[in-house]
Design a protein around this motif. Structure first.
Motif, PDB file in Angstrom:
ATOM      1  N   SER A 136       0.800  -1.221   0.000  1.00 25.19           N
ATOM      2  CA  SER A 136       0.000   0.000   0.000  1.00 25.19           C
ATOM      3  C   SER A 136       0.835   1.274   0.000  1.00 25.19           C
ATOM      4  N   LYS A 137       2.086   1.215   0.487  1.00 29.70           N
ATOM      5  CA  LYS A 137       2.943   2.401   0.513  1.00 29.70           C
ATOM      6  C   LYS A 137       3.943   2.402  -0.637  1.00 29.70           C
ATOM      7  N   THR A 138       3.781   1.453  -1.562  1.00 29.13           N
ATOM      8  CA  THR A 138       4.642   1.368  -2.738  1.00 29.13           C
ATOM      9  C   THR A 138       3.960   2.062  -3.904  1.00 29.13           C
ATOM     10  N   SER A 139       4.732   2.651  -4.792  1.00 31.16           N
ATOM     11  CA  SER A 139       4.124   3.271  -5.974  1.00 31.16           C
ATOM     12  C   SER A 139       3.355   2.213  -6.759  1.00 31.16           C
ATOM     13  N   LYS A 140       2.275   2.626  -7.387  1.00 27.40           N
ATOM     14  CA  LYS A 140       1.403   1.668  -8.073  1.00 27.40           C
ATOM     15  C   LYS A 140       2.134   0.950  -9.206  1.00 27.40           C
ATOM     16  N   LYS A 141       2.984   1.681  -9.906  1.00 25.42           N
ATOM     17  CA  LYS A 141       3.741   1.068 -10.998  1.00 25.42           C
ATOM     18  C   LYS A 141       4.667  -0.016 -10.470  1.00 25.42           C
ATOM     19  N   LYS A 142       5.410   0.308  -9.406  1.00 31.51           N
ATOM     20  CA  LYS A 142       6.331  -0.668  -8.819  1.00 31.51           C
ATOM     21  C   LYS A 142       5.572  -1.867  -8.255  1.00 31.51           C
ATOM     22  N   ALA A 143       4.421  -1.585  -7.616  1.00 30.24           N
ATOM     23  CA  ALA A 143       3.613  -2.663  -7.049  1.00 30.24           C
ATOM     24  C   ALA A 143       3.146  -3.618  -8.143  1.00 30.24           C
ATOM     25  N   LEU A 144       2.673  -3.057  -9.275  1.00 25.65           N
ATOM     26  CA  LEU A 144       2.205  -3.905 -10.363  1.00 25.65           C
ATOM     27  C   LEU A 144       3.341  -4.753 -10.927  1.00 25.65           C
ATOM     28  N   MET A 145       4.522  -4.155 -11.084  1.00 27.72           N
ATOM     29  CA  MET A 145       5.652  -4.902 -11.616  1.00 27.72           C
ATOM     30  C   MET A 145       6.069  -6.034 -10.674  1.00 27.72           C
ATOM     31  N   LEU A 146       6.027  -5.777  -9.358  1.00 30.00           N
ATOM     32  CA  LEU A 146       6.345  -6.829  -8.383  1.00 30.00           C
ATOM     33  C   LEU A 146       5.331  -7.975  -8.480  1.00 30.00           C
ATOM     34  N   LEU A 147       4.064  -7.632  -8.670  1.00 29.92           N
ATOM     35  CA  LEU A 147       3.025  -8.655  -8.774  1.00 29.92           C
ATOM     36  C   LEU A 147       3.164  -9.465 -10.060  1.00 29.92           C
ATOM     37  N   VAL A 148       3.556  -8.796 -11.142  1.00 28.49           N
ATOM     38  CA  VAL A 148       3.810  -9.517 -12.397  1.00 28.49           C
ATOM     39  C   VAL A 148       4.949 -10.519 -12.196  1.00 28.49           C
ATOM     40  N   ILE A 149       5.991 -10.092 -11.478  1.00 29.90           N
ATOM     41  CA  ILE A 149       7.124 -10.994 -11.224  1.00 29.90           C
ATOM     42  C   ILE A 149       6.683 -12.191 -10.382  1.00 29.90           C
ATOM     43  N   ILE A 150       5.891 -11.938  -9.322  1.00 32.83           N
ATOM     44  CA  ILE A 150       5.401 -13.041  -8.477  1.00 32.83           C
ATOM     45  C   ILE A 150       4.545 -13.996  -9.296  1.00 32.83           C
ATOM     46  N   PHE A 151       3.706 -13.420 -10.155  1.00 35.13           N
ATOM     47  CA  PHE A 151       2.858 -14.266 -11.005  1.00 35.13           C
ATOM     48  C   PHE A 151       3.707 -15.135 -11.926  1.00 35.13           C
ATOM     49  N   ILE A 152       4.723 -14.536 -12.534  1.00 30.13           N
ATOM     50  CA  ILE A 152       5.593 -15.291 -13.445  1.00 30.13           C
ATOM     51  C   ILE A 152       6.315 -16.413 -12.702  1.00 30.13           C
ATOM     52  N   VAL A 153       6.743 -16.143 -11.471  1.00 32.10           N
ATOM     53  CA  VAL A 153       7.372 -17.197 -10.659  1.00 32.10           C
ATOM     54  C   VAL A 153       6.397 -18.344 -10.434  1.00 32.10           C
ATOM     55  N   GLY A 154       5.152 -17.997 -10.066  1.00 30.11           N
ATOM     56  CA  GLY A 154       4.143 -19.034  -9.835  1.00 30.11           C
ATOM     57  C   GLY A 154       3.791 -19.791 -11.101  1.00 30.11           C
ATOM     58  N   GLN A 155       3.632 -19.075 -12.209  1.00 26.27           N
ATOM     59  CA  GLN A 155       3.286 -19.719 -13.476  1.00 26.27           C
ATOM     60  C   GLN A 155       4.428 -20.610 -13.963  1.00 26.27           C
ATOM     61  N   THR A 156       5.666 -20.163 -13.757  1.00 21.79           N
ATOM     62  CA  THR A 156       6.828 -20.982 -14.137  1.00 21.79           C
ATOM     63  C   THR A 156       6.894 -22.241 -13.293  1.00 21.79           C
ATOM     64  N   LEU A 157       6.615 -22.083 -11.993  1.00 19.84           N
ATOM     65  CA  LEU A 157       6.580 -23.260 -11.118  1.00 19.84           C
ATOM     66  C   LEU A 157       5.516 -24.246 -11.596  1.00 19.84           C
ATOM     67  N   GLY A 158       4.379 -23.712 -12.064  1.00 20.01           N
ATOM     68  CA  GLY A 158       3.328 -24.580 -12.590  1.00 20.01           C
ATOM     69  C   GLY A 158       3.776 -25.313 -13.842  1.00 20.01           C
ATOM     70  N   ALA A 159       4.496 -24.608 -14.721  1.00 23.38           N
ATOM     71  CA  ALA A 159       4.984 -25.244 -15.950  1.00 23.38           C
ATOM     72  C   ALA A 159       6.002 -26.329 -15.657  1.00 23.38           C
ATOM     73  N   LEU A 160       6.766 -26.163 -14.565  1.00 24.79           N
ATOM     74  CA  LEU A 160       7.800 -27.140 -14.201  1.00 24.79           C
ATOM     75  C   LEU A 160       7.328 -28.154 -13.166  1.00 24.79           C
ATOM     76  N   ALA A 161       6.068 -28.033 -12.719  1.00 23.26           N
ATOM     77  CA  ALA A 161       5.572 -28.829 -11.590  1.00 23.26           C
ATOM     78  C   ALA A 161       5.905 -30.311 -11.749  1.00 23.26           C
ATOM     79  N   TRP A 162       6.504 -30.879 -10.715  1.00 18.90           N
ATOM     80  CA  TRP A 162       6.920 -32.288 -10.740  1.00 18.90           C
ATOM     81  C   TRP A 162       5.976 -33.196  -9.947  1.00 18.90           C
ATOM     82  N   ASN A 163       5.079 -32.575  -9.153  1.00 16.93           N
ATOM     83  CA  ASN A 163       4.062 -33.362  -8.456  1.00 16.93           C
ATOM     84  C   ASN A 163       2.867 -32.464  -8.142  1.00 16.93           C
ATOM     85  N   TYR A 164       1.840 -33.053  -7.555  1.00 15.79           N
ATOM     86  CA  TYR A 164       0.606 -32.317  -7.269  1.00 15.79           C
ATOM     87  C   TYR A 164       0.854 -31.168  -6.293  1.00 15.79           C
ATOM     88  N   GLU A 165       1.676 -31.414  -5.282  1.00 17.26           N
ATOM     89  CA  GLU A 165       1.927 -30.411  -4.257  1.00 17.26           C
ATOM     90  C   GLU A 165       2.590 -29.159  -4.836  1.00 17.26           C
TER      91      GLU A 165
END
Length: 388
Positions: free
Chosen positions: A63-92
Motif C-alpha cells: 500500500s505504501k509502494t508506488s502503483k507502478k512498482k507494485a504492479l511490476m512486483l506482482l507480475v514478477i510473483i505471477f511469473i514465478v508461480g506460473q513458471t513453477l506450474g509449468a515445471l511442476a513435478w508433483n501435485y503439491e
C-alpha cells in the motif's frame, strides 16, 4: 483512451486465462500427477481462494509502494508461480504454484483498475475499467479455448509456458508505458478510512450477489443444457461461445454507460438478469427460450463489472486496496454462487436448482441496492438555513 489501459487489459486477459486453463486440462493433469479429477478441481478452488484471501493481504503490504512498482512486483510473483506450474513435478508443487498465481492476480487486478482510473478523467473511470475487465471476458471465449487446444496439440506444460511469456511481454510493455503513480502514507491512510463508509460495503455486497447469481448458473451450464434443455453435447461449446460473445458486447455497452448511469445500469441489469434466469428455470425444455435466456444472462451478469467498479470507486476512491478487496469480493461471489448452486443440485432439487439459486441471489442484489437508495430518496431536503 490511453494505450496503457489496453495493455493492462492484456495482463488481466493472461492472468484470467491462467485461472481457468486448468479446467481444460483436467484429464492430462490427473494422469500426470496420479490423482483424481476431483483433486485437480481443487487447483481451481486454490486459485480462487488465494485471490479472495491473499490478494488483499498482499495489497496491504504494497500500500505504501508506488502503483507502478507494485504492479511490476506482482507480475514478477505471477511469473514465478506460473513458471513453477509449468515445471511442476508433483501435485503439491502445482498446488503451491496456483496459490502464488492466485494471490498475485487478485492484487494485480485491483492495482490495474486503480492505475487505469488515475490515467483518465473521473467521468471515464467506468469506461476505462470496462476496457481492462474486457480481458477477463475475452479469456473465456479466446484464452481458455486456445489453452485447451494447445494442450491437446502439444501438452499442458506448453499452455503454461505460453501464458507465462504473454504475462512477461505485457509486463515489460506496461513498465515502459505506465507513469510513476505515487502511493504516499496519506493515500494509504485515506484508503483505510474508506472502509468505514457503509456505502462502500453496500457496493461490495451488490457486486458479490451479481457475480454469485451469474456463476450459480454459469458453473453448471454444461449439464443443464444437455440434461434439461436437450442440446447435443457437441452443441454446448457453440452455445458457450454465443454466451461469451454476449458478455463482450455487454461489457462494452455497460462501459459506455457506467459512469453517467451507474445505478440505472445496476438496477436494470439485475432485473434483466433475474428475468433471464427465471425464464431459463421455468422454460428450460424450450430451446429457443433457453438461447434467448443465455443471451440475456451474458449481456447482463458479469458485464455489469464496469458499473460495479464505478460505484465502488465513487464510494471508496480509486486506491489499489479498495479495488483489490473488490476483486476478492467478486471472487467470493463466484465461490458462493457455484457452491450453493451445486449443493442444491446434489441435494436432489434437480438441474434447475442452480438457476433458482441465481434468481434468489439476484433478488438479494436488488435488495442490497434498495437499502441504500430508497432511504436517500425519502430523506428530507436540507433547508436553506442549513447552508447559511
Amino acid at each position: 483512451m490511453p494505450i496503457t489501459v489496453y495493455i493492462l487489459g492484456l495482463i488481466v486477459f493472461a492472468m484470467t486465462t491462467s485461472e481457468f486453463m486448468v479446467a481444460g486440462m483436467m484429464s492430462e493433469l490427473s494422469a500426470q500427477f496420479g490423482v483424481s479429477i476431483a483433486m485437480i478441481g481443487y487447483l481451481v478452488a486454490a486459485y480462487a481462494g488465494a485471490m479472495t484471501i491473499g490478494g488483499p493481504l498482499l495489497a496491504i503490504g504494497l500500500s505504501k509502494t508506488s502503483k507502478k512498482k507494485a504492479l511490476m512486483l506482482l507480475v514478477i510473483i505471477f511469473i514465478v508461480g506460473q513458471t513453477l506450474g509449468a515445471l511442476a513435478w508433483n501435485y503439491e508443487s502445482m498446488f503451491v504454484a496456483r496459490i502464488l498465481t492466485g494471490i498475485s492476480a487478485s492484487a494485480a487486478f485491483g492495482i490495474a483498475i486503480s492505475i487505469c482510473s488515475d490515467l483518465v478523467p473521473i467521468q471515464l473511470r467506468g469506461r476505462a475499467a470496462s476496457v481492462v475487465l474486457s480481458g477477463a471476458m475475452l479469456s473465456n471465449i479466446a484464452g481458455l479455448p486456445l489453452a485447451t487446444a494447445i494442450t491437446q496439440l502439444w501438452d499442458w506444460r506448453a499452455s503454461f509456458w505460453i501464458v507465462d511469456g504473454f504475462v512477461l511481454l505485457s509486463g515489460i510493455v506496461s513498465f515502459t508505458l505506465i507513469p510513476v503513480l505515487a502511493a504516499s502514507a496519506t493515500q494509504a491512510g485515506s484508503e483505510w478510512s474508506s472502509f468505514r463508509n457503509k456505502s462502500l460495503w453496500a457496493a461490495y455486497m451488490t457486486s458479490m450477489f451479481i457475480i454469485g447469481a451469474t456463476f450459480a448458473a454459469f458453473s453448471y451450464f454444461g449439464p443443464i443444457l444437455t440434461g434439461l434443455s436437450g442440446f447435443a453435447a457437441s452443441t454446448v461449446p457453440w452455445l458457450l461461445v454465443l454466451y461469451g460473445a454476449a458478455t463482450v458486447v455487454g461489457n462494452l455497452v455497460v462501459g459506455r454507460l457506467a459512469d453517467r448511469y451507474t445505478y440505472p445500469v445496476l438496477i436494470g441489469g439485475l432485473l434483466l438478469l433475474v428475468i433471464g434466469l427465471l425464464a431459463f428455470a421455468l422454460f428450460g425444455h424450450q430451446q429457443m427460450i433457453v438461447i434467448a435466456a443465455l443471451l440475456v444472462i451474458g449481456l447482463t451478469g458479469i458485464t455489469m463489472n464496469p458499473a460495479m467498479s464505478a460505484r465502488v470507486m465513487r464510494a471508496g476512491g480509486s486506491g489499489m486496496l479498495v479495488n483489490t478487496v473488490h476483486t476478492s469480493v467478486i471472487t467470493l461471489g463466484v465461490l458462493l454462487g457455484s457452491s450453493i448452486g451445486g449443493r442444491a443440485m446434489d441435494n436432489g432439487y434437480g438441474l434447475t436448482a442452480p438457476l433458482w439459486t441465481g434468481v434468489v441471489l439476484g433478488v438479494f442484489g436488488l435488495v442490497s441496492i434498495a437499502i441504500v437508495k430508497v432511504p436517500r430518496m425519502y430523506r428530507p431536503a436540507p433547508s436553506l438555513r442549513s447552508h447559511e
